[in-house]
Scaffold this motif. Sequence first.
Motif, mmCIF file in Angstrom:
data_model
loop_
_atom_site.group_PDB
_atom_site.id
_atom_site.type_symbol
_atom_site.label_atom_id
_atom_site.label_comp_id
_atom_site.label_asym_id
_atom_site.label_seq_id
_atom_site.Cartn_x
_atom_site.Cartn_y
_atom_site.Cartn_z
ATOM 1 N N ASP A 56 0.863 -1.163 0.000
ATOM 2 C CA ASP A 56 0.000 0.000 0.000
ATOM 3 C C ASP A 56 0.907 1.222 0.000
ATOM 4 O O ASP A 56 1.504 1.564 1.021
ATOM 5 C CB ASP A 56 -0.897 -0.009 1.245
ATOM 6 C CG ASP A 56 -1.900 1.125 1.231
ATOM 7 O OD1 ASP A 56 -3.077 0.877 0.929
ATOM 8 O OD2 ASP A 56 -1.510 2.277 1.530
ATOM 9 N N GLY A 57 1.041 1.866 -1.139
ATOM 10 C CA GLY A 57 2.026 2.937 -1.249
ATOM 11 C C GLY A 57 3.409 2.374 -0.994
ATOM 12 O O GLY A 57 3.830 1.414 -1.645
ATOM 13 N N ASP A 58 4.129 2.941 -0.050
ATOM 14 C CA ASP A 58 5.443 2.412 0.305
ATOM 15 C C ASP A 58 5.418 1.658 1.636
ATOM 16 O O ASP A 58 6.438 1.511 2.304
ATOM 17 C CB ASP A 58 6.465 3.549 0.362
ATOM 18 C CG ASP A 58 6.779 4.091 -1.024
ATOM 19 O OD1 ASP A 58 6.732 3.297 -1.989
ATOM 20 O OD2 ASP A 58 7.051 5.305 -1.150
ATOM 21 N N THR A 59 4.243 1.190 2.016
ATOM 22 C CA THR A 59 4.100 0.297 3.161
ATOM 23 C C THR A 59 3.973 -1.128 2.654
ATOM 24 O O THR A 59 3.170 -1.406 1.756
ATOM 25 C CB THR A 59 2.868 0.669 3.999
ATOM 26 O OG1 THR A 59 3.106 1.911 4.656
ATOM 27 C CG2 THR A 59 2.567 -0.389 5.046
ATOM 28 N N ILE A 60 4.783 -2.017 3.234
ATOM 29 C CA ILE A 60 4.795 -3.417 2.814
ATOM 30 C C ILE A 60 4.280 -4.278 3.958
ATOM 31 O O ILE A 60 4.744 -4.162 5.095
ATOM 32 C CB ILE A 60 6.225 -3.877 2.440
ATOM 33 C CG1 ILE A 60 6.899 -2.863 1.505
ATOM 34 C CG2 ILE A 60 6.188 -5.277 1.836
ATOM 35 C CD1 ILE A 60 6.167 -2.598 0.221
ATOM 36 N N VAL A 61 3.333 -5.142 3.647
ATOM 37 C CA VAL A 61 2.813 -6.109 4.615
ATOM 38 C C VAL A 61 3.127 -7.502 4.092
ATOM 39 O O VAL A 61 2.923 -7.799 2.912
ATOM 40 C CB VAL A 61 1.288 -5.949 4.803
ATOM 41 C CG1 VAL A 61 0.745 -7.014 5.751
ATOM 42 C CG2 VAL A 61 0.959 -4.560 5.312
ATOM 43 N N ALA A 62 3.651 -8.353 4.964
ATOM 44 C CA ALA A 62 3.909 -9.752 4.624
ATOM 45 C C ALA A 62 3.316 -10.598 5.749
ATOM 46 O O ALA A 62 3.638 -10.381 6.914
ATOM 47 C CB ALA A 62 5.405 -10.014 4.486
ATOM 48 N N LEU A 146 0.867 3.740 8.473
ATOM 49 C CA LEU A 146 -0.120 2.944 9.220
ATOM 50 C C LEU A 146 -1.486 3.621 9.223
ATOM 51 O O LEU A 146 -2.520 2.936 9.230
ATOM 52 C CB LEU A 146 0.361 2.713 10.653
ATOM 53 C CG LEU A 146 1.573 1.795 10.825
ATOM 54 C CD1 LEU A 146 1.851 1.565 12.302
ATOM 55 C CD2 LEU A 146 1.379 0.464 10.114
ATOM 56 N N THR A 147 -1.510 4.952 9.244
ATOM 57 C CA THR A 147 -2.780 5.672 9.147
ATOM 58 C C THR A 147 -3.473 5.332 7.834
ATOM 59 O O THR A 147 -4.674 5.022 7.796
ATOM 60 C CB THR A 147 -2.546 7.192 9.236
ATOM 61 O OG1 THR A 147 -1.938 7.506 10.486
ATOM 62 C CG2 THR A 147 -3.851 7.959 9.106
ATOM 63 N N ARG A 148 -2.710 5.395 6.758
ATOM 64 C CA ARG A 148 -3.252 5.089 5.439
ATOM 65 C C ARG A 148 -3.684 3.627 5.342
ATOM 66 O O ARG A 148 -4.766 3.301 4.838
ATOM 67 C CB ARG A 148 -2.206 5.412 4.370
ATOM 68 C CG ARG A 148 -2.683 5.231 2.932
ATOM 69 C CD ARG A 148 -1.567 5.483 1.935
ATOM 70 N NE ARG A 148 -0.481 4.515 2.083
ATOM 71 C CZ ARG A 148 0.734 4.815 2.550
ATOM 72 N NH1 ARG A 148 1.024 6.047 2.912
ATOM 73 N NH2 ARG A 148 1.664 3.868 2.656
ATOM 74 N N LEU A 149 -2.848 2.731 5.834
ATOM 75 C CA LEU A 149 -3.144 1.300 5.745
ATOM 76 C C LEU A 149 -4.389 0.954 6.558
ATOM 77 O O LEU A 149 -5.212 0.137 6.120
ATOM 78 C CB LEU A 149 -1.939 0.497 6.243
ATOM 79 C CG LEU A 149 -2.026 -1.022 6.059
ATOM 80 C CD1 LEU A 149 -1.995 -1.374 4.573
ATOM 81 C CD2 LEU A 149 -0.870 -1.718 6.781
ATOM 82 N N ALA A 150 -4.538 1.559 7.731
ATOM 83 C CA ALA A 150 -5.706 1.279 8.557
ATOM 84 C C ALA A 150 -6.988 1.717 7.862
ATOM 85 O O ALA A 150 -8.044 1.091 8.026
ATOM 86 C CB ALA A 150 -5.566 1.978 9.909
ATOM 87 N N ALA A 151 -6.897 2.811 7.090
ATOM 88 C CA ALA A 151 -8.069 3.282 6.352
ATOM 89 C C ALA A 151 -8.365 2.382 5.158
ATOM 90 O O ALA A 151 -9.537 2.097 4.863
ATOM 91 C CB ALA A 151 -7.847 4.721 5.890
ATOM 92 N N LEU A 156 -6.107 -5.926 8.018
ATOM 93 C CA LEU A 156 -4.726 -6.322 8.252
ATOM 94 C C LEU A 156 -4.290 -6.063 9.691
ATOM 95 O O LEU A 156 -3.220 -6.530 10.103
ATOM 96 C CB LEU A 156 -3.793 -5.576 7.292
ATOM 97 C CG LEU A 156 -3.993 -5.876 5.804
ATOM 98 C CD1 LEU A 156 -3.052 -5.030 4.960
ATOM 99 C CD2 LEU A 156 -3.771 -7.358 5.513
ATOM 100 N N PHE A 157 -5.107 -5.338 10.449
ATOM 101 C CA PHE A 157 -4.745 -5.002 11.823
ATOM 102 C C PHE A 157 -5.373 -5.954 12.841
ATOM 103 O O PHE A 157 -5.338 -5.685 14.038
ATOM 104 C CB PHE A 157 -5.141 -3.555 12.135
ATOM 105 C CG PHE A 157 -4.262 -2.544 11.454
ATOM 106 C CD1 PHE A 157 -3.201 -1.963 12.127
ATOM 107 C CD2 PHE A 157 -4.480 -2.185 10.135
ATOM 108 C CE1 PHE A 157 -2.378 -1.029 11.495
ATOM 109 C CE2 PHE A 157 -3.670 -1.259 9.494
ATOM 110 C CZ PHE A 157 -2.618 -0.680 10.175
ATOM 111 N N VAL A 158 -5.913 -7.041 12.376
ATOM 112 C CA VAL A 158 -6.437 -8.060 13.295
ATOM 113 C C VAL A 158 -5.261 -8.764 13.951
ATOM 114 O O VAL A 158 -4.340 -9.222 13.273
ATOM 115 C CB VAL A 158 -7.325 -9.068 12.541
ATOM 116 C CG1 VAL A 158 -7.728 -10.217 13.463
ATOM 117 C CG2 VAL A 158 -8.560 -8.377 11.987
#
Length: 366
Positions: A56-62, A146-151, A156-158
Amino acid sequence: MPAFDPAHPVLDLAESSVVLTQQICDVESVSGDEALLADAIVAALSGCRHLEIIRDGDTIVARTNLGREQRVVIAGHIDTVPLNDNLPTRYETYEGEEYLWGRGTVDMKGGVAVQLKLAAELVAPPVDITWMWYDHEEVSNELNGLTRLAANRPDLFVGDFAILGEPTNSQIEGGCNGNLRAEIRAYGLRAHSARSWVGDNAIHKAASVLDTLANYRAEEIEVDGLVYREGLNAVGITGGVAGNIIPDEVMVHVNYRFAPSRSGEEAVAHIHELFPGFDIRIVDLAVGARPGLDAPLAQKFLAAVGGEAKPKYGWTDVARFSAMGIPAVNYGPGDPLKAHADDERVRVSQIVSCEAGLRAWLSNGS
């Protein structure tokens, strides 16, 4: 192996976490310029079939999706504050200890390196893990990854427990203090300084504000077994028009660090109690987070890492997870006193011990 090229970085997750820290740090990623490092992280993890990769943008989730009963979120930011002739990194020996010197070594690419290495190597952990590496932590909350990702992806925040890799000398620091910034204003009447009695000097009225701040005694408040030290300070003052004019306005910028036992409303009320009669404008408010150490996963983590948990005095993104109902702690290599410093440097031994602690917990202790 060819020399590392920060302009075309290839992160080698087979290297030690110390070498990986150096590789990550040597990729400039001042807030707003994280794309190159984010690209390198995605490329490094692309061969890990046990991980679902989300960008998400420059945030990476694995994340793993093994159907475990519990899920842990482990996060770290990939941006840094601006450079000041402190890249590329280098090794130094100081008082008999080996350090890696350079921007980001403490805040917080050492923690990111440990997390990346473990994300690649822990194929079947006893808990499902969501790894997050996010952008724009060092700037405003509105830009925070994280603000952007949470929106965009609240799913993913479970999680049942969260760890943020902020520097803690590789010791567990629970929760964090809240942070409030206020502008305290006083007003007067302009006049020529040769006839000052005609006017009303606003700067002189600020004397009582400064007296209150100078005489303030910070409280130490115990929250769930950890003692948080508060702080109230002037961090700026502005006023005056010209050298021959009595000023009609003055503003004292106040920063209040408050224990996580206080709500945001209580912190604001405390400021109003301290400065009655002044124009008070709250310009920033971030509530803290309770220690989160009473969660069963947290207890097992503490047992695996060892040592005694401490409070986190500064505000960190653990507060974000706490607000979502996820107990969270800080755990990462580096002395927080060296974060953002021109001589920022991390003990090599702390990178190693941080990896060992997380690995022991995620391999056996969860």
